[in-house]
Scaffold this motif. Sequence first.
Motif, short mmCIF file in Angstrom:
data_model
loop_
_atom_site.label_atom_id
_atom_site.label_comp_id
_atom_site.label_asym_id
_atom_site.label_seq_id
_atom_site.Cartn_x
_atom_site.Cartn_y
_atom_site.Cartn_z
N UNK A 91 0.95 -1.21 -0.11
CA UNK A 91 0.19 0.16 -0.02
C UNK A 91 0.91 1.26 0.02
N UNK A 92 1.13 1.85 -1.19
CA UNK A 92 1.97 2.86 -1.25
C UNK A 92 1.23 4.34 -1.68
N UNK A 93 1.48 5.30 -1.01
CA UNK A 93 0.79 6.60 -1.11
C UNK A 93 2.00 7.43 -1.51
N UNK A 102 -10.80 4.15 1.48
CA UNK A 102 -12.25 4.27 2.13
C UNK A 102 -12.48 3.39 3.40
N UNK A 103 -13.20 3.79 4.30
CA UNK A 103 -13.62 2.83 5.45
C UNK A 103 -14.27 1.52 5.05
N UNK A 104 -13.60 0.30 5.42
CA UNK A 104 -14.03 -0.86 4.85
C UNK A 104 -13.81 -1.95 5.96
N UNK A 105 -14.50 -3.08 5.85
CA UNK A 105 -14.00 -4.44 6.47
C UNK A 105 -13.27 -5.34 5.65
N UNK A 106 -12.13 -5.80 5.89
CA UNK A 106 -11.53 -6.53 4.93
C UNK A 106 -12.35 -7.98 4.64
N UNK A 107 -12.98 -8.39 5.46
CA UNK A 107 -13.57 -9.76 5.51
C UNK A 107 -14.96 -9.67 4.44
N UNK A 108 -15.10 -8.41 3.97
CA UNK A 108 -16.32 -8.31 3.18
C UNK A 108 -16.05 -9.04 1.75
N UNK A 109 -15.30 -8.83 1.13
CA UNK A 109 -15.24 -9.25 -0.25
C UNK A 109 -13.98 -10.24 -0.38
N UNK A 154 -11.34 6.60 -8.53
CA UNK A 154 -9.92 6.51 -9.06
C UNK A 154 -8.80 6.63 -8.15
N UNK A 155 -9.01 7.41 -6.90
CA UNK A 155 -7.96 7.56 -6.19
C UNK A 155 -7.99 6.60 -4.77
N UNK A 156 -9.07 5.90 -4.78
CA UNK A 156 -9.31 4.99 -3.80
C UNK A 156 -8.28 3.62 -4.27
N UNK A 157 -7.46 3.38 -3.03
CA UNK A 157 -6.55 2.21 -3.21
C UNK A 157 -7.13 0.93 -3.00
N UNK A 158 -8.27 0.90 -2.87
CA UNK A 158 -9.16 -0.52 -2.78
C UNK A 158 -9.50 -0.96 -4.11
N UNK A 159 -9.72 -2.30 -4.20
CA UNK A 159 -10.25 -2.79 -5.57
C UNK A 159 -11.29 -2.12 -6.17
N UNK A 160 -12.44 -2.00 -5.10
CA UNK A 160 -13.69 -1.78 -5.69
C UNK A 160 -14.21 -0.38 -5.21
N UNK A 161 -13.29 0.34 -4.44
CA UNK A 161 -13.63 1.65 -3.98
C UNK A 161 -14.85 1.09 -2.75
N UNK A 162 -14.75 0.08 -2.22
CA UNK A 162 -15.67 -0.34 -1.35
C UNK A 162 -16.06 0.53 0.00
N UNK A 271 -17.86 -4.56 -12.51
CA UNK A 271 -16.83 -4.16 -13.35
C UNK A 271 -15.53 -4.30 -12.54
N UNK A 272 -14.42 -4.12 -13.21
CA UNK A 272 -13.20 -4.40 -12.44
C UNK A 272 -12.41 -2.90 -12.00
N UNK A 273 -11.76 -2.74 -11.03
CA UNK A 273 -11.00 -1.57 -10.76
C UNK A 273 -9.38 -1.73 -11.12
N UNK A 274 -8.64 -0.82 -10.96
CA UNK A 274 -7.51 -0.96 -11.34
C UNK A 274 -6.40 -1.86 -10.62
N UNK A 275 -6.63 -2.34 -9.57
CA UNK A 275 -5.82 -2.89 -8.88
C UNK A 275 -6.47 -4.50 -8.90
#
Length: 275
Positions: A91-93, A102-109, A154-162, A271-275
Amino acid sequence: MTKLSDQQIKFYNEKGYIAPIDVLSIKEANEIREEIETIEKKWPNALEGLGRNYVHMISTVFNNVCLNNKILDAVESIIGKNILICGTTLFIKNANEKGFVSFHQDAKYIGLEPHNWVTAWIAVTNSNEENGCMRMWPGSHKEDLKNHEQKFDENNLLTRGQTIANVPIDETEPIVLKAGQMSLHHPTVIHGSGLNRSNDRRIGFVVQSYIGSNVDQVLGKIYVQKARGEDTNKFHEYSNVPKGLMVKDDIIVWNKAKDELSKIFYSGATKKGKY
Ligand SMILES: O=C(O)CCC(=O)C(=O)O
């Protein structure tokens, strides 16, 4: 042994995370950064998109971090003695970019069941409020999985911007780490991170995650490596220990593993995101 103390385990059980834990020296943390920057120079784009995943498969430096005894002692305190490595992510910024989580729970997906697993976020650089460290919502792991809106920003580092809506920021805690320290977090704790407003990169090398040998992948196929103890259930295929940096045979397995991971990440998505 550098197991977690009873107090640290109590904190983890109550809050859903524990930090900071000293695991690497500054020199070791810098070696990880150098490895990343060597790859970026020699193989531009290799670590971009899906390439930020499973990097322990193509570099002995990353692989050795996953097997670090201080990390494993702490992880064993939480998930028990039979430990597999089922994935890693960078995870590089970068400074002057707009990356956030974004706020999320890892277990979700992620498809790892049951939740006998823990994520180790290892600070390669310092990680603080200025450069966008993680923020955890203490105790949120005790609740059920929440609805996540799939925003694909676009700037969310998560796959789906969940994204979980309406997380009260003032109830979240910053996870401030010095380079070489780590945090551990629970599969269902709600967490995220903001922008990097500093002049340097913020880098986390994340073992995502360490799983107990009783944990299956219910959405697809993952490649694991044994970290400690016995693989009592043998649910997963194994990847090789890397032979160096970006060795051809390792890259072949890496590519296969990333393709399978992408299927898991986007299982059921429109759809797919960039990760
Ligand atoms: O690096 C970040 O800011 C967030 C990483 C994250 O969400 C995770 O490790 O589960």
